[in-house]
Every structure is written in C-alpha cells, then in structure tokens.
Design an enzyme around this catalytic site. Structure first.
Site, PDB file in Angstrom:
ATOM      1  N   ARG A   1       0.837  -1.203   0.000  1.00  0.00           N
ATOM      2  CA  ARG A   1       0.000   0.000   0.000  1.00  0.00           C
ATOM      3  C   ARG A   1       0.871   1.252   0.000  1.00  0.00           C
ATOM      4  O   ARG A   1       0.464   2.304  -0.471  1.00  0.00           O
ATOM      5  CB  ARG A   1      -0.943  -0.007   1.216  1.00  0.00           C
ATOM      6  CG  ARG A   1      -1.813   1.230   1.329  1.00  0.00           C
ATOM      7  CD  ARG A   1      -2.993   1.020   2.265  1.00  0.00           C
ATOM      8  NE  ARG A   1      -2.599   0.534   3.572  1.00  0.00           N
ATOM      9  CZ  ARG A   1      -2.186   1.314   4.588  1.00  0.00           C
ATOM     10  NH1 ARG A   1      -2.114   2.623   4.421  1.00  0.00           N
ATOM     11  NH2 ARG A   1      -1.869   0.788   5.752  1.00  0.00           N
TER      12      ARG A   1
ATOM     13  N   TYR B   1     -17.707  14.003 -17.253  1.00  0.00           N
ATOM     14  CA  TYR B   1     -18.157  12.610 -17.173  1.00  0.00           C
ATOM     15  C   TYR B   1     -19.142  12.464 -16.014  1.00  0.00           C
ATOM     16  O   TYR B   1     -18.958  13.041 -14.944  1.00  0.00           O
ATOM     17  CB  TYR B   1     -16.934  11.710 -16.984  1.00  0.00           C
ATOM     18  CG  TYR B   1     -17.210  10.325 -16.472  1.00  0.00           C
ATOM     19  CD1 TYR B   1     -18.039   9.453 -17.172  1.00  0.00           C
ATOM     20  CD2 TYR B   1     -16.654   9.887 -15.278  1.00  0.00           C
ATOM     21  CE1 TYR B   1     -18.294   8.174 -16.688  1.00  0.00           C
ATOM     22  CE2 TYR B   1     -16.900   8.614 -14.787  1.00  0.00           C
ATOM     23  CZ  TYR B   1     -17.724   7.764 -15.498  1.00  0.00           C
ATOM     24  OH  TYR B   1     -17.985   6.514 -15.019  1.00  0.00           O
TER      25      TYR B   1
ATOM     26  N   ASP C   1      -8.028  16.155 -16.803  1.00  0.00           N
ATOM     27  CA  ASP C   1      -8.267  14.738 -17.081  1.00  0.00           C
ATOM     28  C   ASP C   1      -7.862  14.494 -18.538  1.00  0.00           C
ATOM     29  O   ASP C   1      -8.518  14.977 -19.465  1.00  0.00           O
ATOM     30  CB  ASP C   1      -9.744  14.409 -16.859  1.00  0.00           C
ATOM     31  CG  ASP C   1     -10.047  12.922 -17.020  1.00  0.00           C
ATOM     32  OD1 ASP C   1      -9.326  12.242 -17.786  1.00  0.00           O
ATOM     33  OD2 ASP C   1     -11.020  12.446 -16.413  1.00  0.00           O
TER      34      ASP C   1
ATOM     35  N   LYS D   1      -8.653   2.940 -19.559  1.00  0.00           N
ATOM     36  CA  LYS D   1      -9.086   3.221 -20.931  1.00  0.00           C
ATOM     37  C   LYS D   1      -7.916   3.054 -21.909  1.00  0.00           C
ATOM     38  O   LYS D   1      -7.360   1.966 -22.049  1.00  0.00           O
ATOM     39  CB  LYS D   1      -9.708   4.606 -20.996  1.00  0.00           C
ATOM     40  CG  LYS D   1     -10.747   4.888 -19.908  1.00  0.00           C
ATOM     41  CD  LYS D   1     -11.908   3.937 -19.922  1.00  0.00           C
ATOM     42  CE  LYS D   1     -13.077   4.382 -19.057  1.00  0.00           C
ATOM     43  NZ  LYS D   1     -12.793   4.541 -17.629  1.00  0.00           N
TER      44      LYS D   1
END
Length: 406
Positions: free
Chosen positions: A57, A115, A189, A214
C-alpha cells in the site's frame, strides 16, 4: 541431506528466488509486504533514511515502475520530470487528489459537461464533506477570470479536454494561466487524449489525471488510474500520504496489465484516430444523423483549438440521432460487431447511449445544458477494419430509419 524444517514449515516459508539474471519483462511483485535483512535495515527504511519497500500500500516495485513510465510519457518534452502514482481507478485518482490538496470550505470550479461519474463524485461525496463544486464557463477567458477573481475560495480548476461525451475542448494554456494567477490548481483529465496526443504540462497544468483503464491499457482487462504532477515535493508531501492512508493504491496485477497495454499505445492510438476520422466523416453524410461531434472535423466548433493542442483527434466519436432517445435505443439494438459497454479505449469498438448509461444519474436539465441530448451516441472506435465498422453502423442506422417509418 535431510532438511532441518518440518513439512508444514517448508510449506509456509517463502520459496527461494532462483534468479541469477535480470528478467526481460517487468515481474509482478505479488506481495503485501517486504522482508528486511535485519532490524537496522528495517529502521532505516521506515525512517526514510534508506530507500526500500515496506508494504505494497506504501509502494511496490511493479506499481512504481509503471507509474514512472506514465510520468515519463506526460513530461517527455519538458525540461523537468514528473512524478506519478497509480491508483485503483480513475475515480480513485480524482477523489484522492481533491482530498489531498483541498480543505473543507474550498471549492472546485468545473465545466458543465464532465463525465457523469465525476459529476456524481463532486455532488454526492465531496460536496457533503465540504468540498463544493461550482460550475463555471471555462471556455471563455474573461468569464473564467471574473469567476476566479470573485471567489477566492476556488482552489482547483478541474476539466476534461476533450470532454466526455461531447468532445468539446478547453484551451489548456488559457485555463491553466487563469488558475495559476488566481492561486488555484489546474487539473486536467487527459484520459481521452493520452500523453501521445496531448501533454497538458506543456500548457501549464499542475496535475494530470487518467483513467488508465481506458486507452493507456487499451485491452479492457484491468482497472486503474493515475495522478501525475510536476511538483515532486507536493506529490510526496500531500498526494502520497492521502493515497497511502485512504488506501486507493493500485494492485500489482493491474499495474502489470497496464504495463503490457502501454507497449502498443502509439500504434493503437494511430489506428484509433485514423478509424475515427474516417467514420466521423461518413456519419456526417447519413440522413438519420443530426450532428457529429469529433474535433478532427472542420465542422466541430473547437477544431482549430484541438489542432493547436493535440497532434491528432482521438478515437471517440459522438453523434446525435434525429429521433431522440427512442432512436438511440433502436440504433444500439441494431448493432452486431460493436459492443454495448460502459467504457471506452479498448481495441474493439464500443458503443454507449449516455442518456441511459453514463449520464443516467445526471439531472436531465444539466445533461441537456451540457449538450448531451437524448439521442446522443458515443462510439469508442477500435482498431478493426473501418469498412467492417461502417457496415455495422449502417445496420444500426437502418434500424433507426425503419423505426421512423413505422
């Protein structure tokens, strides 16, 4: 020679690493933690006096290697270098960055056409926590500067360009300059464009975020996100602690899949863009289509701006059908090759009806004000034969035409 340990102990102990030469491909470090040779080494790593890994982590060799590649791609033409962190998703990247940089009571200035998931994050999660998102006009410099000057509590200007799914563009240089002069962070973005087509840091952005699920991955087989920043100290002192303590880190497996996808990013983006341009031009001539949205078309309102800040125009094409929502639903039901799926950027072509999928939970009046009509279709153009794709789109449009005649 007899082994000194019992059967159960041998099962439980880590296997010895037989490697004597460097692996050609990045290994998957599928481990939650890392062992130390002794307490002195552990103390030095924990204190930061010695580089090393503690717990996945906090950092993992596979994850860090892939993050470094994304940072290098986003800062390829800059004098300095960027720092990047991989997270569990694009949404994790956005939320972690906001929580890292902002204090309750501070505001995020956004356009009206984000979005749908990002809109929901701001409205339903961050706003109740005190991080208010306010809508502004990021396309006109005078209006943007007036709003920033009138409200000093705006500490972040967040936008997509091209936007999802309207593909409208925002002037990166203008928006970043306005944010900087107002003492706000400019966050872009860059999912649709990828660093191959557009590098926001060249125009003054502070941070870039990606849904690496993506185009960077490109194969639809993992979920991850990225935060990239130029200020190394800010990334390490604010962004990393938020990622570590909230626990939004990426997994080594997803990072490894992303690494493999990025190997062909340039080749894929060239084909995505070529196919998208051909299909966008074809759609402009179809009688059932009211309007085509693609920055590569001369008819697109932001064509000249896209030419200035992008080297090509991406693989997403949106278009509006004349028959509204009913036409959109008939269209997608008539397709056989293109897959109906709520994502984009894969090597195969994906279709979505935003009004009933990605923007379903966005209030209709806000959605329509953003230019997302009931008949809008978003196509994520793959790398298939463009002739095969056009034939399939003809099937969908044929279903629309048949429905209009009934």
């Amino acid at each position: 020679m007899a082994h000194p340990f019992s059967f159960g102990t041998l099962c439980a102990q880590p296997s010895a690493d037989p490697r004597t030469t460097r692996p050609h491909q990045l290994p998957i470090y599928a481990t939650s933690s890392f062992a130390f040779e002794g307490l002195p080494e552990g103390m030095q790593v924990f204190s930061g006096d010695q580089p090393g890994y503690l717990y996945s982590r906090f950092g993992n060799p596979t994850i860090d290697a892939v993050a470094a590649k994304i940072a290098a791609l986003e800062s390829l033409n800059l004098a300095g270098k960027a720092t990047a962190y991989l997270l569990s998703s694009g949404m994790a990247a956005i939320s972690t960055l906001c929580l890292a940089l902002l204090k309750p009571g501070e505001k995020i200035l956004i356009p009206n056409n984000l979005y749908g998931g990002t809109n929901e994050l701001f409205a339903k999660i961050l706003t109740p926590m005190g991080y208010q998102a306010v809508i502004g006009n990021l396309r006109e410099e005078a209006a943007l500067r007036r709003q920033l000057q009138a409200d000093p509590s705006i500490k972040m200007v967040y936008f997509e360009t091209p936007a999802n799914p309207t593909l409208s563009c925002i002037d990166l240089q203008m928006a970043a300059d306005a944010a900087r002069q107002a003492g706000a962070y400019a966050v872009v973005d860059n999912t649709f464009a990828t660093p191959y087509l557009q590098q926001p840091f060249l125009y003054g952005a502070h941070f870039v975020v990606h849904s690496t699920t993506k185009y960077l991955n490109g194969h639809g087989n993992s979920t991850s996100g990225a935060i990239v920043g130029l200020d190394e100290a800010l990334m390490k002192e604010k962004v990393f602690p938020a990622l570590k303590l909230i626990g939004t880190n990426c997994s080594p497996w997803d990072a490894w899949l992303l690494e493999n996808g990025m190997k062909t990013l340039e080749l894929r983006m060239e084909r995505h863009c070529s196919n998208a341009m051909q299909i966008a031009r074809w759609l402009e001539g179809q009688p059932e289509v009211a309007k085509v949205h693609y920055p590569g078309l001369e008819s697109h309102e932001d064509h000249q701006l896209a030419k200035k800040q992008m080297c090509a125009f991406g693989g997403v094409v949106s278009f509006e059908l004349k028959g509204g929502a009913a036409a959109g639903q008939r269209f997608v039901s008539g397709l056989q090759l293109c897959s109906l799926a709520p994502t984009m950027g894969d090597v195969d072509t994906l279709v979505m009806h935003p009004a009933s999928m990605s923007h379903l939970r966005v209030p209709p009046e806000q959605r329509r004000a953003a230019g997302i009509t009931d008949g809008m279709i978003r196509l994520s153009i793959g790398i298939e034969s463009p002739q095969d794709l056009i034939a399939d789109l003809k099937n969908g449009l044929g279903r629309v035409a048949k429905g209009r005649r009934i």
